[in-house]
Structures are given as C-alpha cells and as structure tokens.
Design an enzyme around this catalytic site. Structure first.
Site, PDB file in Angstrom:
ATOM      1  N   LYS A 143      32.718  -0.641  43.910  1.00 41.44           N
ATOM      2  CA  LYS A 143      32.552  -0.492  42.460  1.00 41.44           C
ATOM      3  C   LYS A 143      32.831  -1.831  41.791  1.00 41.44           C
ATOM      4  O   LYS A 143      33.872  -2.437  42.031  1.00 41.44           O
ATOM      5  CB  LYS A 143      33.535   0.548  41.914  1.00 41.44           C
ATOM      6  N   GLU A 185      48.324   3.840  42.107  1.00 38.17           N
ATOM      7  CA  GLU A 185      47.123   4.201  42.874  1.00 38.17           C
ATOM      8  C   GLU A 185      47.489   4.672  44.286  1.00 38.17           C
ATOM      9  O   GLU A 185      46.838   5.558  44.847  1.00 38.17           O
ATOM     10  CB  GLU A 185      46.151   3.014  42.947  1.00 38.17           C
ATOM     11  N   ARG A 241      33.914  11.690  45.802  1.00 34.68           N
ATOM     12  CA  ARG A 241      34.522  10.429  45.358  1.00 34.68           C
ATOM     13  C   ARG A 241      35.177  10.571  43.987  1.00 34.68           C
ATOM     14  O   ARG A 241      36.076   9.805  43.636  1.00 34.68           O
ATOM     15  CB  ARG A 241      33.476   9.312  45.343  1.00 34.68           C
ATOM     16  N   ASN A 245      39.395   9.703  40.898  1.00 35.86           N
ATOM     17  CA  ASN A 245      39.666   9.563  39.463  1.00 35.86           C
ATOM     18  C   ASN A 245      40.888  10.365  39.018  1.00 35.86           C
ATOM     19  O   ASN A 245      41.166  10.437  37.817  1.00 35.86           O
ATOM     20  CB  ASN A 245      38.443  10.013  38.654  1.00 35.86           C
ATOM     21  N   HIS A 248      42.982   9.339  36.029  1.00 39.62           N
ATOM     22  CA  HIS A 248      42.262   8.314  35.273  1.00 39.62           C
ATOM     23  C   HIS A 248      41.635   8.838  33.980  1.00 39.62           C
ATOM     24  O   HIS A 248      41.348   8.048  33.077  1.00 39.62           O
ATOM     25  CB  HIS A 248      41.179   7.680  36.145  1.00 39.62           C
TER      26      HIS A 248
END
Length: 369
Positions: A143, A185, A241, A245, A248
């Site tokens: 990304k 994270e 995927r 997130n 987030h």
C-alpha cells in the site's frame, strides 16, 4: 557474527519479495546485487529526521547512491512533495529500470512507494523501514499513498516492493513516543489473528520496552507473518485484508480531529479500544477481555482516553474516511481475542457510545494516560 533470516511474501501463490531481517548492511548490498538493482540508477529517499542518522551508511551499502531528503512529518505527505521527487528523477534521467529506496518511517515508505508506482507507470522500489510502525506494518503489503487536504492516504496505489530490509538496530535511536506508536499496530496483529501472540506480547513487555534486539526481531517476525498471511489471502483489500483496519476507522477520525498532533499509533490504540468496546457491548467480548485490551495499552506507553472529545465531530469524520463504502462504515470488530471480522451494521449510536468511552471528562476515578 551477523546472521540474517527472511520471510517471503507471495502473490498469487508465487514468491513476490523477501523481508530480510539483519543487523548487517552487507546483507542489504548482497540482496540488492541478487535482485540486479545495483546495475541501474538508485535514489535513496529519506527525510530530515532519518537522513542525518543513517543516509551515509545506507548510501555506501547501495553503491554510493544519491540521497533525496524530504522534510519530515505527516504534514508533508502530499502531492506537492511527490511532484518534487518526479522533478528530481526527470532532471537526473532516471528510467524504467531505476529503483527508489525508502529509508525512513511510514510516511517516507508510503511516499516513496507512491512515487515509484506512478513514475514512468511504475519503477522498482525497496523499503528500509526505520520505525517500529513501519517495520511491523506499513512497509509490508504494497500500500502506498499520500494525504489529500487532510484526509489520510486518499490518493494511492498498490505497488509491491522488491525487498524489505528490517534492521532492529534502527529502533535504538527512535524516541520513546514513536516506539510506542509502532506498538499499537503490533498489538492489533495479535488482537485480530493470534491470541497466543497477544499473550506473548504481554509476557515480554519488559524486554520489548527495553528494546532487547532478539525479542524485537522475534516480535517483528510474528507480526510480519500475520500481515503476510492476510495480504497473501487478499492483496487488493477486497476481503479479509480489511481486518488490518481494526482500530483505524475511529483512529483515523481522531487523528484528523486532533490535527495530527497525536501519532498514528496513539490514534490506532484509541480506535482499537473503541472497536473493542462496541464488541463488548454486543456481547462478543467479556467485560474482563474488554478491560484487559484497554488497559494493556498503558504499559506500552499508549493513551486509553483523551481529555475531551466532540463525539459528533469524530463520527462525521469517520464518514469521510475512505473506509466508508456507499455511505456505510466498514467496521472491524472482535469475536474474542484473536478473532476479528468485518461488520457493516455498526450504528451511529454505537459509534457515539464508543467515542464517548474514550472521553476522560465523562469518567470519574478511572486512570487516564
């Protein structure tokens, strides 16, 4: 003796690139040679924080490649800076076989990757992440992007690196707040996919915060494995995927609400707590699980509340985030620790309640960081 280990990330079942774990820049030189990258022009892109510390030694390991210095900070993650990189590449005759090397944290990695993805319709690039956040998360998965008028990563592309070189020695010079930021994270990876890893993180808290090199390498390897597995399942974020997130959705909104005065990881930690709270209120997490998740951010130097929050304003910011699909918010929740799922039914009331849970001014007698 310096040893190295590696993790191979695949795409469509075929090896795509390696994550190389090493404390020896000679291993970087060898890897670049094997990939045929030293035969062509290389540009190292770094920023004004990292460049003075590491650019010279990395440039030497890259055959004396020139260094392009970006101004540090999220506020410089914009298209104007990308245009400046294009201009440098054009003026210095970089071609389709050239390679960009990102030396820095997540901002440098995202920007360099985006420049590589879009210059001459795509040239090669290498990630050398220097922050815990970048080593654990943002350097892996392809990304890339920049912010646009305050909205994070609104302009971007998927562009896989040719190599990620992860050296935990870079983390020894990282300030404490940035180190903690990356840990959000890492905690996320355990919460969404691996309860045993989550427990391991708690058990190794002291060694992690002391930055013991072997413990950090073990931690990064497992975090990278989790991200690799998810990215391999869903390289373009059409399905599983989205689990990455977790934390987030509200985290990005808080980041903008606070005008980027909090680190990305601090906002993700708050977002994880909000998502865990919604999961708890839905009966998917026990009271004990929710409070453990919340309180475990504290010893790793992350906030669990803010002094005051305008919940309605944060809610409206979540709706302008790129994670909103057809006006609905795509939310990641937990069905127990290590078991995340995507949900499109989270209501405004649930989000308001979760955001208010982060508002210290509404609480009495509870610890706030």
């Amino acid at each position: 003796m310096h040893t190295s280990r590696k993790l191979t990330v695949c795409r469509d079942g075929h090896p795509c690139y390696d994550i190389l774990y090493s404390h020896d820049l000679n291993h970087l030189t060898e890897a670049l040679q094997q990939l045929g990258l030293l035969e062509h022009k290389i540009l190292i892109v770094t920023d004004s924080n990292v460049g003075p510390l590491y650019a010279d030694q990395v440039a030497a390991a890259c055959g004396g490649a020139p260094v392009y210095m970006l101004p540090a900070g999220e506020e410089n993650k914009n298209l104007q800076q990308i245009q400046n990189i294009y201009r440098y590449l054009i003026e210095n005759r970089y071609d389709r076989k050239s390679c960009l090397i990102a030396l820095g944290g997540g901002v440098v990695g995202d920007m360099t990757g985006f420049a590589a993805a879009t210059y001459l319709r795509g040239i090669r690039f290498v990630q050398i992440p220097t922050t815990l956040l970048a080593q654990a998360d943002s350097s892996i998965g392809g990304k890339t992007g920049v912010d646009f008028e305050g909205y994070k990563n609104m302009v971007g592309a998927f562009h896989m690196p040719r190599l990620v070189f992860a050296d935990t020695d870079f983390l020894q010079t990282l300030d404490g707040r940035q180190f903690s930021s990356g840990f959000a994270e890492i905690m996320k990876h355990g919460l969404i996919r691996d309860e045993a890893y989550y427990v391991w993180l708690i058990e190794h808290m002291e060694q992690i915060m002391d930055r013991d090199p072997e413990t950090l390498t073990q931690m990064l390897y497992r975090s990278n494995e989790i991200k690799k597995e998810i990215v391999e399942e869903d390289p373009y974020e059409n399905g599983s995927r989205t689990l990455l997130n977790f934390g987030h959705t509200i985290g990005h909104a808080i980041e903008k609400y606070e005008n980027f005065t909090l680190t990305h990881g601090e906002c993700v930690a708050l977002g994880c707590i909000a998502a865990a709270f919604i999961s708890y209120k839905r009966g998917l997490l026990s009271w004990e699980e929710y409070y453990e998740i919340r309180d475990m951010f504290v010893p790793f130097g992350l906030p669990i509340s803010l002094a005051q929050i305008d919940a309605q304003r944060v809610l409206s910011l979540t709706k302008s985030d790129k994670k909103a699909a057809d006006g609905r918010i795509r939310f990641v929740l937990l069905k127990g620790i290590g078991n995340a799922f995507t949900d499109m039914t989270v209501t405004d009331d649930e989000m308001i309640s979760a955001i208010e849970e982060l508002d210290f001014s509404r609480k009495t007698g509870e610890y706030a960081k």
